[in-house]
Design an enzyme around this catalytic site. Structure first.
Site, short mmCIF file in Angstrom:
data_model
loop_
_atom_site.label_atom_id
_atom_site.label_comp_id
_atom_site.label_asym_id
_atom_site.label_seq_id
_atom_site.Cartn_x
_atom_site.Cartn_y
_atom_site.Cartn_z
CE LYS A 1 12.91 41.36 27.63
NZ LYS A 1 11.97 41.90 26.63
CB SER B 1 17.47 46.92 22.51
OG SER B 1 16.51 47.89 22.18
P1 ADP Z 1 9.79 44.21 23.53
O1 ADP Z 1 10.63 43.68 24.64
O2 ADP Z 1 8.37 44.50 23.90
O3 ADP Z 1 9.93 43.48 22.22
P2 ADP Z 1 11.42 46.25 22.36
O4 ADP Z 1 11.88 47.48 23.02
O5 ADP Z 1 12.46 45.25 21.97
O6 ADP Z 1 10.36 45.66 23.33
O7 ADP Z 1 10.55 46.60 21.10
C1 ADP Z 1 9.39 47.38 21.18
C2 ADP Z 1 8.68 47.36 19.84
O8 ADP Z 1 9.51 47.97 18.86
C3 ADP Z 1 8.36 45.99 19.30
O9 ADP Z 1 7.12 46.06 18.63
C4 ADP Z 1 9.47 45.71 18.32
O10 ADP Z 1 9.07 44.82 17.31
C5 ADP Z 1 9.68 47.10 17.77
N1 ADP Z 1 11.02 47.29 17.22
C6 ADP Z 1 12.20 47.00 17.80
N2 ADP Z 1 13.24 47.28 16.99
C7 ADP Z 1 12.69 47.76 15.84
C8 ADP Z 1 13.22 48.20 14.59
N3 ADP Z 1 14.52 48.18 14.34
N4 ADP Z 1 12.34 48.64 13.66
C9 ADP Z 1 11.02 48.61 13.90
N5 ADP Z 1 10.46 48.19 15.04
C10 ADP Z 1 11.28 47.76 16.00
#
Ligand code: ADP
Length: 165
Positions: free
Chosen positions: A41, A129
């Protein structure tokens, strides 16, 4: 002692992640925020950079530990003997994918590893992100989405001088 793992990419950590971290750290004695090392990724930040930013923004929460792991989240949890995974849910679109993974992890651990979902606080429901990176790449304002020290590093990646908005 009740421990949990909050796994993710955190590329970079946002206020949405931080909100989940604070709330999970209130529920559990120890919370391991674990950055997945995934070479397939593509990410903006290196694993070390992501870990450092997470450490900075959680330095005031004493029961939060930042780690890295590679391979299956389930195996990592079993190796650490931790049986709760935390995931954040923003919208219905997260749900279908997360449900499948949670059920798979439960099944393949013989009902040992369970997933706990925390729903996002409404003001962060739109946050991801990738959206932060997209906005910053055009010089837009990300000050409501990520802590200042994270914002500075994101702009730096795009060669944009950081000014506090
Ligand atoms: P991944 O690639 O595993 O999805 P992320 O870093 O994008 O990793 O997200 C990690 C976790 O945080 C996931 O469970 C995602 O749903 C949650 N998450 C991401 N952004 C938010 C947000 N704005 N509010 C709540 N949870 C979030």
């Amino acid at each position: 002692m009740k421990s949990a793992i909050y796994p993710g990419s955190f590329d970079p950590v946002t206020y949405g992640h931080l909100d989940i971290i604070h709330r999970a750290a209130d529920i559990f004695d120890e919370l391991y925020v674990s950055v997945l090392v995934n070479s397939t990724k593509s990410s903006l930040f290196s694993v070390d950079e992501r870990v450092n930013m997470l450490k900075e923004v959680t330095s005031d929460i004493s029961n939060v530990h930042i780690e890295t792991f590679s391979g299956l989240t389930l195996q990592y949890a079993l190796d650490k003997d931790i049986h709760v995974l935390i995931r954040g849910l923003r919208a219905v679109t997260d749900f279908e994918y997360e449900l499948q993974i949670a059920q798979t992890n439960r099944k393949f651990s013989n009902d040992i590893v369970d997933t706990m979902f925390l729903t996002t606080s409404l003001q962060y429901a739109y946050l991801s992100s990738s959206v932060v990176k997209e906005i910053a790449s055009y010089g837009g304002d990300i000050s409501l989405s990520v802590p200042p020290q994270v914002a500075r590093r994101v702009y730096e990646k795009y060669g944009i001088e950081y000014r506090s908005h």
